[in-house]
Design a protein around this motif. Sequence first.
Motif, PDB file in Angstrom:
ATOM      1  N   VAL A  52       2.675   2.834  -5.532  1.00 58.38           N
ATOM      2  CA  VAL A  52       3.232   2.219  -4.324  1.00 58.38           C
ATOM      3  C   VAL A  52       4.681   1.866  -4.642  1.00 58.38           C
ATOM      4  CG1 VAL A  52       3.031   0.381  -2.621  1.00 58.38           C
ATOM      5  CG2 VAL A  52       0.975   1.269  -3.752  1.00 58.38           C
ATOM      6  N   PRO A  53       5.651   2.640  -4.152  1.00 60.78           N
ATOM      7  CA  PRO A  53       7.048   2.420  -4.521  1.00 60.78           C
ATOM      8  C   PRO A  53       7.503   0.984  -4.290  1.00 60.78           C
ATOM      9  CG  PRO A  53       6.802   4.476  -3.306  1.00 60.78           C
ATOM     10  CD  PRO A  53       5.484   3.775  -3.222  1.00 60.78           C
ATOM     11  N   GLY A  54       8.073   0.396  -5.331  1.00 61.40           N
ATOM     12  CA  GLY A  54       8.625  -0.949  -5.218  1.00 61.40           C
ATOM     13  C   GLY A  54       7.610  -2.070  -5.260  1.00 61.40           C
ATOM     14  N   ASP A  55       6.337  -1.765  -5.403  1.00 68.35           N
ATOM     15  CA  ASP A  55       5.288  -2.797  -5.387  1.00 68.35           C
ATOM     16  C   ASP A  55       4.439  -2.678  -6.648  1.00 68.35           C
ATOM     17  OD1 ASP A  55       3.183  -4.536  -4.876  1.00 68.35           O
ATOM     18  OD2 ASP A  55       3.163  -4.108  -2.720  1.00 68.35           O
ATOM     19  N   GLY A  56       4.822  -3.449  -7.678  1.00 66.34           N
ATOM     20  CA  GLY A  56       4.119  -3.394  -8.949  1.00 66.34           C
ATOM     21  C   GLY A  56       2.660  -3.817  -8.869  1.00 66.34           C
ATOM     22  N   PRO A  57       2.358  -4.974  -8.290  1.00 66.99           N
ATOM     23  CA  PRO A  57       0.962  -5.407  -8.207  1.00 66.99           C
ATOM     24  C   PRO A  57       0.075  -4.423  -7.447  1.00 66.99           C
ATOM     25  CG  PRO A  57       2.427  -7.247  -7.801  1.00 66.99           C
ATOM     26  CD  PRO A  57       3.288  -6.027  -7.839  1.00 66.99           C
ATOM     27  N   ALA A  58       0.577  -3.869  -6.356  1.00 67.02           N
ATOM     28  CA  ALA A  58      -0.218  -2.906  -5.586  1.00 67.02           C
ATOM     29  C   ALA A  58      -0.450  -1.631  -6.400  1.00 67.02           C
ATOM     30  CB  ALA A  58       0.484  -2.574  -4.274  1.00 67.02           C
ATOM     31  N   THR A  59       0.573  -1.208  -7.146  1.00 71.83           N
ATOM     32  CA  THR A  59       0.423  -0.023  -7.994  1.00 71.83           C
ATOM     33  C   THR A  59      -0.599  -0.272  -9.090  1.00 71.83           C
ATOM     34  OG1 THR A  59       2.702   0.703  -7.574  1.00 71.83           O
ATOM     35  CG2 THR A  59       1.624   1.551  -9.538  1.00 71.83           C
ATOM     36  N   ALA A  60      -0.516  -1.443  -9.732  1.00 71.84           N
ATOM     37  CA  ALA A  60      -1.465  -1.782 -10.787  1.00 71.84           C
ATOM     38  C   ALA A  60      -2.888  -1.811 -10.240  1.00 71.84           C
ATOM     39  CB  ALA A  60      -1.104  -3.128 -11.418  1.00 71.84           C
ATOM     40  N   ALA A  61      -3.060  -2.384  -9.055  1.00 68.27           N
ATOM     41  CA  ALA A  61      -4.391  -2.451  -8.451  1.00 68.27           C
ATOM     42  C   ALA A  61      -4.911  -1.057  -8.128  1.00 68.27           C
ATOM     43  CB  ALA A  61      -4.339  -3.307  -7.189  1.00 68.27           C
ATOM     44  N   ALA A  62      -4.032  -0.180  -7.634  1.00 65.67           N
ATOM     45  CA  ALA A  62      -4.445   1.177  -7.285  1.00 65.67           C
ATOM     46  C   ALA A  62      -4.828   1.974  -8.535  1.00 65.67           C
ATOM     47  CB  ALA A  62      -3.316   1.884  -6.531  1.00 65.67           C
ATOM     48  N   VAL A  63      -4.080   1.783  -9.621  1.00 67.47           N
ATOM     49  CA  VAL A  63      -4.406   2.470 -10.866  1.00 67.47           C
ATOM     50  C   VAL A  63      -5.743   1.971 -11.408  1.00 67.47           C
ATOM     51  CG1 VAL A  63      -3.726   2.831 -13.265  1.00 67.47           C
ATOM     52  CG2 VAL A  63      -1.999   2.927 -11.467  1.00 67.47           C
ATOM     53  N   ALA A  64      -5.958   0.649 -11.355  1.00 66.66           N
ATOM     54  CA  ALA A  64      -7.216   0.073 -11.839  1.00 66.66           C
ATOM     55  C   ALA A  64      -8.404   0.589 -11.039  1.00 66.66           C
ATOM     56  CB  ALA A  64      -7.148  -1.446 -11.770  1.00 66.66           C
ATOM     57  N   ALA A  65      -8.211   0.775  -9.748  1.00 66.58           N
ATOM     58  CA  ALA A  65      -9.303   1.250  -8.887  1.00 66.58           C
ATOM     59  C   ALA A  65      -9.563   2.743  -9.058  1.00 66.58           C
ATOM     60  CB  ALA A  65      -8.982   0.934  -7.431  1.00 66.58           C
ATOM     61  N   SER A  66      -8.577   3.480  -9.546  1.00 63.90           N
ATOM     62  CA  SER A  66      -8.718   4.934  -9.705  1.00 63.90           C
ATOM     63  C   SER A  66      -8.424   5.339 -11.144  1.00 63.90           C
ATOM     64  CB  SER A  66      -7.765   5.660  -8.747  1.00 63.90           C
ATOM     65  OG  SER A  66      -7.938   5.227  -7.417  1.00 63.90           O
TER      66      SER A  66
END
Length: 236
Positions: A52-66
């Motif tokens: 998720v460009p510019g959104d570290g927490p959202a990116t981390a959550a997406a990686v953790a979920a996938s």
Amino acid sequence: MSLAKPSGLLPASGNPPAISLRRPSLIGGSALLLLVLLSVFGVFAAVGSVVVPGDGPATAAAVAASGTLFRAGIAALLAVVVLDAVIAAALFEVFASVNRSLSMMAAWFRLAYAAVFLVAICRLLEVPALLDPALLDGGAQVLRAVDGFNTVWKVGLILFGCHLLLLGYLAYRSGFMARIFGILLMLNGLGYLVDGFAIVLVPGYSFSVAQFVFVGETALMFWLLIKGRRLRTGKP
């Protein structure tokens, strides 16, 4: 005393025997096709889909979920590095008869690019460890790791652009490929050079010239699989 050359060493014309391009063309074309498939999966389906460009927490959550998909994407990209080495060797054989030195140089540029790409992939390998909840800024670090992958990879494309420029010149001068293939490959290489240097010189550069001139690589792949495997050329 006869001065005639022993029979069987050279053809009657005195020219070296022709060699088939079938094996290197099939290997190179097949490896290119597989590389494209793995690259699309790794870069877009696995890694790109969770960023998720510019959104570290959202990116981390997406990686953790996938997590499994993300790791599969990294594995696919590592396979791409291996395929780049295979392609470099195959294309060297295809174009060695045109100019052995330039063909070798083109191969080394591709190998150098593969090494830089491997360094970029190592940034992605840091991501799973950064998902630890104990890391308060883990999201920011995840985003930095992903951005680092993209930056190192895109700057490394300068080396890949040099590879394509040399390959295009060899194709243009080969005599066994239509000159349009050489022109397309050189345009393709220039596109990568522009994008790579722009990443370094232009802050926030996001445009991509290479996406408009990628047809050279695609044309080469199909030429190798359809035409190249049927050709014979002089021994390098």
